[in-house]
Structures are given as structure tokens and as C-alpha cells.
Enzyme design. Structure first.
Site, PDB file in Angstrom:
ATOM      1  N   GLU A   1      -7.739  -0.681   7.065  1.00  0.00           N
ATOM      2  CA  GLU A   1      -6.605  -0.180   6.275  1.00  0.00           C
ATOM      3  C   GLU A   1      -5.432  -0.266   7.023  1.00  0.00           C
ATOM      4  O   GLU A   1      -5.366   0.335   8.371  1.00  0.00           O
ATOM      5  CB  GLU A   1      -6.997   1.157   5.884  1.00  0.00           C
ATOM      6  CG  GLU A   1      -7.452   1.520   4.423  1.00  0.00           C
ATOM      7  CD  GLU A   1      -6.367   1.560   3.540  1.00  0.00           C
ATOM      8  OE1 GLU A   1      -5.127   0.989   3.608  1.00  0.00           O
ATOM      9  OE2 GLU A   1      -6.488   1.859   2.476  1.00  0.00           O
TER      10      GLU A   1
ATOM     11  N   LYS B   1      -1.923  -4.511  -0.123  1.00  0.00           N
ATOM     12  CA  LYS B   1      -1.433  -5.843   0.698  1.00  0.00           C
ATOM     13  C   LYS B   1      -1.163  -5.457   2.168  1.00  0.00           C
ATOM     14  O   LYS B   1      -1.253  -6.023   2.995  1.00  0.00           O
ATOM     15  CB  LYS B   1      -0.081  -6.107   0.518  1.00  0.00           C
ATOM     16  CG  LYS B   1      -0.083  -6.715  -1.131  1.00  0.00           C
ATOM     17  CD  LYS B   1       1.591  -6.974  -1.556  1.00  0.00           C
ATOM     18  CE  LYS B   1       1.572  -7.217  -3.141  1.00  0.00           C
ATOM     19  NZ  LYS B   1       2.875  -7.380  -3.471  1.00  0.00           N
TER      20      LYS B   1
ATOM     21  N   LEU C   1      -7.093   9.379  -0.044  1.00  0.00           N
ATOM     22  CA  LEU C   1      -7.421   9.109  -1.402  1.00  0.00           C
ATOM     23  C   LEU C   1      -8.175   7.544  -1.705  1.00  0.00           C
ATOM     24  O   LEU C   1      -9.039   7.673  -2.106  1.00  0.00           O
ATOM     25  CB  LEU C   1      -6.868   9.696  -2.605  1.00  0.00           C
ATOM     26  CG  LEU C   1      -6.450  10.890  -2.997  1.00  0.00           C
ATOM     27  CD1 LEU C   1      -5.335  11.300  -3.605  1.00  0.00           C
ATOM     28  CD2 LEU C   1      -7.680  11.804  -3.254  1.00  0.00           C
ATOM     29  N   THR C   2      -7.278   6.806  -1.042  1.00  0.00           N
ATOM     30  CA  THR C   2      -7.798   5.477  -1.450  1.00  0.00           C
ATOM     31  C   THR C   2      -8.928   5.142  -0.670  1.00  0.00           C
ATOM     32  O   THR C   2      -9.875   4.442  -1.094  1.00  0.00           O
ATOM     33  CB  THR C   2      -6.425   4.398  -0.775  1.00  0.00           C
ATOM     34  OG1 THR C   2      -5.184   4.899  -1.549  1.00  0.00           O
ATOM     35  CG2 THR C   2      -6.635   2.939  -1.088  1.00  0.00           C
TER      36      THR C   2
ATOM     37  N   ASP D   1      -2.902   8.202   4.133  1.00  0.00           N
ATOM     38  CA  ASP D   1      -2.037   8.985   3.962  1.00  0.00           C
ATOM     39  C   ASP D   1      -2.814  10.273   3.109  1.00  0.00           C
ATOM     40  O   ASP D   1      -3.115  11.190   4.077  1.00  0.00           O
ATOM     41  CB  ASP D   1      -0.977   8.454   2.898  1.00  0.00           C
ATOM     42  CG  ASP D   1       0.120   9.272   2.525  1.00  0.00           C
ATOM     43  OD1 ASP D   1       0.210  10.499   3.240  1.00  0.00           O
ATOM     44  OD2 ASP D   1       0.944   9.018   1.488  1.00  0.00           O
TER      45      ASP D   1
ATOM     46  N   LYS E   1      -1.375  10.040   8.554  1.00  0.00           N
ATOM     47  CA  LYS E   1      -0.799  11.236   8.386  1.00  0.00           C
ATOM     48  C   LYS E   1      -1.587  12.234   8.231  1.00  0.00           C
ATOM     49  O   LYS E   1      -1.823  12.341   6.947  1.00  0.00           O
ATOM     50  CB  LYS E   1       0.094  10.892   7.210  1.00  0.00           C
ATOM     51  CG  LYS E   1       1.160   9.747   7.443  1.00  0.00           C
ATOM     52  CD  LYS E   1       2.128   9.923   6.234  1.00  0.00           C
ATOM     53  CE  LYS E   1       2.899   8.389   6.004  1.00  0.00           C
ATOM     54  NZ  LYS E   1       3.652   8.432   4.668  1.00  0.00           N
TER      55      LYS E   1
END
Ligand code: IMP
Length: 175
Positions: free
Chosen positions: A96, A40, A103-104, A100, A128
Site C-alpha cells: 500500500e 493507483k 479502512l481500505t 490513513d 497516519k
């Protein structure tokens, strides 16, 4: 919960979004693009960014599993909602909110690359870097931030605080 401390002001975000849109518009030089927003968190960034772009653009969404109600990563990525249209032969820009561990975004890029887009690039509002577990390319980046939990401008803390106009910092253990 105590009020979030402002990390990036509304004015700074708006200015950076305009700069990113100008850079992207120049790079694609009028070629039509497909923006893929990752739900989201990216919905506000995508809304603002897309309105400043100058080329023809279509907007699609994907939803992937994130941290749920917790604030630590499981490393597992699951597609909850896939694209409704083919991206074969299209210029795709994945949008995006935050990178972080990476991985996503890494997973999404591998998945979308198998669908033969004409090109595949990435845009993220914040990153990050020190948390990265995989190397992932961010072609258009808003801001690098330290390892803190941020909220606002689409980003949440346990589904709260997404609608703040600025990016703030909260203590993730603070209920
Ligand atoms: P990654 O796979 O570790 O890069 O995590 C990406 C997802 O984690 C983002 O799309 C967010 O949903 C969530 N996330 C990571 N850090 C934060 C944060 O500081 N605030 C809010 N959501 C975050």
C-alpha cells in the site's frame, strides 16, 4: 496550487525502500512471494521495492475505490479491479502507498484471507496513525507521518502530483 513542501526527501525514501526490501528478503528467506499492489497509489513504491527484493516474486494488482476527486474518506471500500490469479497457498504481501483511516487495508486483508493464502502480510510506505479508525497491522512500514495531505511518489491530490520523486505536503483545499 502552491508547490508542495517536502516532508520526506527522495534520498530518504530510496534509502528506506532499500531497508524495507532487505528486511522482507531476510524474513522470507528465499521463499517465492506474490506482491499485491493497491492501485493507483502503490505503483511507484511497488516498482522500487520489488526491484530490491531478492526472492522469486510475482506482481499482481488490485484497484479499490478511494476518495475519488475529494480528500475526505467515505469509509466505503469497493473493489474496482480484482486479482487475476488465485492466491491460494501463496505467500502474499499487500503493498500500500498510505494507511490513513485503515479502512481500505482492513477490508482488503479480510477479503484476501478468505482465499487461503499460505501467509498474508502488509507493507505500507506511510501511515497516519492518529487517523486510524480500525486497528490494522502493518508488518513493514516506511514512515509514520502526521495528519497532513501528502502527495508524490504515487500519492495524488485530485489525480495530480503522483510523479513527484519526494513526498510533499499540500493544503487539500488549495486548488
Ligand atoms: P484509508 O482507507 O483511509 O486508509 O485510505 C487509503 C487510501 O486513501 C489510500 O490508498 C490513498 O488513496 C488515500 N489517501 C489517504 N490519505 C492520503 C494522502 O494524504 N494523500 C493521498 N492519498 C491519500
Amino acid at each position: 496550487m502552491t508547490n508542495p513542501r517536502i516532508l520526506i526527501s527522495e534520498a530518504d525514501i530510496q534509502q528506506r525502500v532499500r531497508e524495507l526490501a532487505a528486511e522482507i528478503s531476510a524474513d522470507y528467506a528465499g521463499k517465492p512471494i506474490t506482491l499485491v499492489g493497491v492501485l493507483k497509489g502503490a505503483f511507484i513504491f511497488l516498482a522500487d521495492l520489488s526491484r530490491h527484493l531478492t526472492m522469486p516474486r510475482s506482481i499482481e494488482f488490485m484497484a479499490v475505490s478511494s476518495y475519488g476527486m475529494r480528500t475526505t474518506s467515505t469509509g466505503a471500500v469497493r473493489v474496482l479491479m480484482d486479482l487475476r490469479r488465485s492466491i491460494e497457498g501463496k505467500h502474499v504481501l499487500v503493498v500500500e502507498d498510505i494507511v490513513d483511516t485503515g479502512l481500505t487495508l482492513h477490508y482488503l486483508l479480510e477479503l484476501l484471507a478468505t482465499r487461503d493464502p499460505a501467509s498474508l502480510k502488509t507493507c505500507a510506505l506511510v501511515r497516519k496513525k492518529e487517523r486510524h479508525e480500525v486497528d490494522v497491522r502493518v508488518d513493514y512500514l516506511g514512515f509514520d507521518i502526521p495528519n497532513v495531505w501528502v502527495v508524490g511518489y504515487g500519492l495524488d491530490h485530485a489525480e495530480d502530483l503522483r510523479a513527484l520523486p519526494y513526498i510533499g505536503v499540500v493544503d487539500p483545499d488549495d486548488e
